[in-house]
Write a protein that holds these residues in place. Sequence first.
Motif, PDB file in Angstrom:
ATOM      1  N   GLY A  87      -1.556   6.367  -6.661  1.00 41.59           N
ATOM      2  CA  GLY A  87      -2.061   5.990  -5.336  1.00 41.59           C
ATOM      3  C   GLY A  87      -1.852   7.091  -4.311  1.00 41.59           C
ATOM      4  O   GLY A  87      -2.753   7.393  -3.517  1.00 41.59           O
ATOM      5  N   ALA A 101      -4.312  10.063  -5.174  1.00 49.36           N
ATOM      6  CA  ALA A 101      -5.714   9.750  -4.860  1.00 49.36           C
ATOM      7  C   ALA A 101      -5.965   9.756  -3.361  1.00 49.36           C
ATOM      8  O   ALA A 101      -6.939  10.358  -2.878  1.00 49.36           O
ATOM      9  CB  ALA A 101      -6.081   8.383  -5.452  1.00 49.36           C
ATOM     10  N   SER A 104       1.346   2.913  -1.244  1.00 48.94           N
ATOM     11  CA  SER A 104       1.872   3.466  -2.494  1.00 48.94           C
ATOM     12  C   SER A 104       3.348   3.843  -2.357  1.00 48.94           C
ATOM     13  O   SER A 104       4.138   3.633  -3.289  1.00 48.94           O
ATOM     14  CB  SER A 104       1.053   4.696  -2.901  1.00 48.94           C
ATOM     15  N   LYS A 123     -11.697   4.682  -4.494  1.00 47.40           N
ATOM     16  CA  LYS A 123     -10.923   3.522  -4.068  1.00 47.40           C
ATOM     17  C   LYS A 123     -11.153   2.318  -4.982  1.00 47.40           C
ATOM     18  O   LYS A 123     -10.231   1.530  -5.250  1.00 47.40           O
ATOM     19  CB  LYS A 123     -11.272   3.151  -2.623  1.00 47.40           C
ATOM     20  N   LEU A 142      -9.133   2.908  -7.994  1.00 46.94           N
ATOM     21  CA  LEU A 142      -7.717   2.736  -7.668  1.00 46.94           C
ATOM     22  C   LEU A 142      -7.364   1.250  -7.586  1.00 46.94           C
ATOM     23  O   LEU A 142      -6.294   0.830  -8.039  1.00 46.94           O
ATOM     24  CB  LEU A 142      -7.402   3.429  -6.339  1.00 46.94           C
ATOM     25  N   ASN A 166      -4.633  -0.482 -10.049  1.00 50.39           N
ATOM     26  CA  ASN A 166      -3.480  -1.252  -9.567  1.00 50.39           C
ATOM     27  C   ASN A 166      -3.493  -2.681 -10.083  1.00 50.39           C
ATOM     28  O   ASN A 166      -2.442  -3.254 -10.395  1.00 50.39           O
ATOM     29  CB  ASN A 166      -3.448  -1.256  -8.035  1.00 50.39           C
TER      30      ASN A 166
END
Length: 394
Positions: A34, A37, A71, A146, A149, A153
């Motif tokens: 995180g 990125a 993050s 995003k 990501l 997650n």
Amino acid sequence: MLSKFLVSRFIRNYKDTKEENVRIKYGFLAGTIGIIANFLLFAVKLSVGLVTHSIAITADAFNNLSDTASSIITIVGFKLANKPADEEHPFGHGRIEYLSALAVSFIIMLVGFQFVKESFDRIFNPAEINFSFVPFVLIVISVMIKFWLSRFNKFIANSIDSGALKASSFDALADVIISSVTALSLLLSKWISFPLDSYLGILVALFILYSGFSLTKETLNPLLGEAPDQTLVENIKSGILSYEYISGVHDLVIHNYGPGRCMASIHAEVPCDISIVKIHEVIDKAEKELSNKLKIFLVIHMDPINTNSIEVNKARHELEKVLKSFPLVKSIHDFRVVGDGLYKNLVFDLVVEHTKGFKSEDEERLKKEIDKELKSIHPSYNSMITIDKDFTVL
């Protein structure tokens, strides 16, 4: 799948998610990815913003920089949650992970509130939107990164059952939704002048606020004391009943001290005519084996019951027949017959289904009705009933 590749590449024994060290590595990996990125997005957008002198792109760059907070909170949360037990916290610091999830949930709601404010400002003070290729491409790239990501997650969160990473997943998804609306508004600005982005922004912001509130509620539940996982409940009960001499269990209470950190206590019914030393060996064995197998701290209390008395077994059988006409009654335990001569007291605990609106006066009414039914069958019986609560019900 990239998510699985990263996990298998950087986490040894990644399939053993019940192990505490493996679980911590999952959290660290998610937090590190995180940060990388979001920082890459920040660097690219800041460079383009400075070159093109675009305030919007520069502002979005710092928005990505602030997203690294989620993050960082995730990493710090996992790190602190992994601290060993001490004198002040004998069951460890696992609940800190819930607090980190709560912090991310508040960040999501803050984003929602800010987006509501900006959307209303644009409705009352509309500004002309001019399509520009570079910002549009950057937004599309940002959406793609995003979105991945968010999925990454979520994959990690589901793998280790982490509320903090579920919140981080939605934090990234909220950025995807906001950026998608921005990209759509930029594209449509080539053909329409109506401030569509402002009205879409309000709808998106309300969705983000609702989701942030839901995440907050979900995170608060284990802190406030929610009902335990039903699979764990059944595994504890069936596990204990598999041991010799144990004929029944009740009064199971499970305390959650963080993901993978549970303490459980339960009463086990054992024959009253078995040697205390013998039954203690069985109970001690069950505690140790099930604690290791289920990754919990288990304490078992022995409840001796009379299983050989004809009188006791007959009285219990008659009671069970009576209770069939009371659908609220789930089970009985700690049954015994007290007294000499003709008149006897039947002493027992009832576990009842506490439906909505079930109050203490309803408990007293239920006791009287059961006592009345018992006396109609056997007038010499006098019931002494304790209403028990099932702490494992969802």
